[in-house]
Scaffold this active site. Structure first.
Site, PDB file in Angstrom:
ATOM      1  N   HIS A  37     -11.819  10.203  -9.003  1.00  0.00           N
ATOM      2  CA  HIS A  37     -13.151   9.725  -9.404  1.00  0.00           C
ATOM      3  C   HIS A  37     -13.376  10.003 -10.896  1.00  0.00           C
ATOM      4  CE1 HIS A  37     -14.225  10.562  -5.021  1.00  0.00           C
ATOM      5  NE2 HIS A  37     -14.574   9.305  -5.172  1.00  0.00           N
ATOM      6  N   SER A 188      -8.152  11.718  -2.270  1.00  0.00           N
ATOM      7  CA  SER A 188      -9.197  11.166  -1.413  1.00  0.00           C
ATOM      8  C   SER A 188     -10.155  12.294  -1.078  1.00  0.00           C
ATOM      9  CB  SER A 188      -8.554  10.644  -0.123  1.00  0.00           C
ATOM     10  OG  SER A 188      -9.544  10.494   0.881  1.00  0.00           O
ATOM     11  N   ARG A 190     -11.415  12.740   1.625  1.00  0.00           N
ATOM     12  CA  ARG A 190     -11.076  13.211   2.979  1.00  0.00           C
ATOM     13  C   ARG A 190      -9.954  14.251   2.961  1.00  0.00           C
ATOM     14  NH1 ARG A 190     -12.478   7.829   4.019  1.00  0.00           N
ATOM     15  NH2 ARG A 190     -14.085   7.591   5.628  1.00  0.00           N
TER      16      ARG A 190
END
Ligand code: PAF
Length: 283
Positions: A37, A188, A190
């Site tokens: 990100h 990720s 996750r």
């Protein structure tokens, strides 16, 4: 760093900036920010005067209740991470569900010319309607000049380009390369949910993609797919949901290779209850 929870407030603040002819980049996220990100935000900072990072776990794109409940929510550390990039050029929009959906938490139905029917669309019913709904609303609220999405969700990126084209939304969509851990595992949000054994096992996913890339052009697609399915069938911890080689324009599975087309391999794997996806360019 300014933080807004209400669309009326962020709209007013952005109008003020836009009146000064400042360009606005948008990085839509669901939070639990990682280096991938931050790379998107950094690129957006390089290319715009102001960058809006939206942080919103969008309920309508989850086809699995537990996945939605367990999705990591880490607003304070997300803000701290963003501050390491810029204190004054980043604006965070972290709305409530009410601010986005009022009392009607449903997705709009979209036709993305069939892109939504492949891969993730087959295994996550309604997922891309949810993604289309939130991204379109964010574009309506923020009205960015440019918006940034990671190639880890390659199908999502293709669908957002289609959304913008079909709905004539005046924004440039910029895709950014996949960011990987040293182990090769695609970053990720996750990943933070993976227990140690699964964390150790998960780099096998990228290893498999690299092997497929090496084999592409020398072995048939069917043989490559068979090899990947066998490798996962023999794996103790990782369960393959799909592995496919697809044309990057249509996202349809390869039929036969022609020199003119470009292909990527796409994979979805369960590591326990955690679903991981990845992809790689083949030619
Ligand atoms: O990629 C994501 O994190 C989400 O799908 C997005 C684009 C922020 C929409 O909720």
């Amino acid at each position: 760093m300014k933080l807004f929870a209400k669309k009326s407030e962020i709209t007013a603040a952005l109008n003020h900036l836009k009146n000064k002819q400042l360009s606005v980049g948008l990085v839509p996220t669901m939070g639990a920010l990682h280096q991938g990100h931050l790379a998107l935000v950094q690129k957006a900072l390089n290319e715009n005067d102001v960058v809006v990072v939206s942080i919103f776990v969008n309920p309508t794109q989850f086809d699995n209740k537990d996945d939605l409940t367990n999705y990591p929510r880490t607003l304070d550390s997300d803000i701290a991470l963003l501050k390491t990039l810029s204190e004054d050029k980043i604006v965070v929009y972290a709305p409530t569900i009410q601010d986005i959906y009022q009392n009607d938490i449903v997705a709009q139905n979209f036709d993305f010319d069939g892109l939504e029917l492949e891969m993730e669309g087959k295994f996550r019913t309604g997922h891309f309607d949810g993604v289309g709904t939130i991204v379109k609303r964010l574009f309506d609220i923020i009205k960015p000049d440019r918006a940034y999405f990671g190639e880890k969700d390659y199908q999502q990126l293709a669908i957002i380009k289609k959304l913008v084209e079909k709905h004539h939304i005046p924004v440039t969509i910029i895709g950014c390369p996949i960011y990987r851990e040293a182990s090769g595992l695609a970053m990720s949000s996750r990943n933070t949910l993976l227990e140690q054994d699964y964390q150790n096992a998960a780099p096998f996913i990228y290893k498999t993609l690299l092997e497929a890339k090496n084999e592409f052009g020398t072995k048939s697609a069917d043989k490559i797919i068979e090899g990947v399915e066998k490798a996962f069938a023999n794996h103790d911890l990782l369960k393959l949901e799909y592995f496919t080689i697809a044309d990057i324009e249509t996202l349809k599975p390869i039929t036969k290779t022609t020199n003119k087309k470009t292909y990527r391999a796409f994979i979805a794997v369960y590591a326990g209850d955690i679903r991981l996806i990845d992809n790689i360019a083949l030619n």
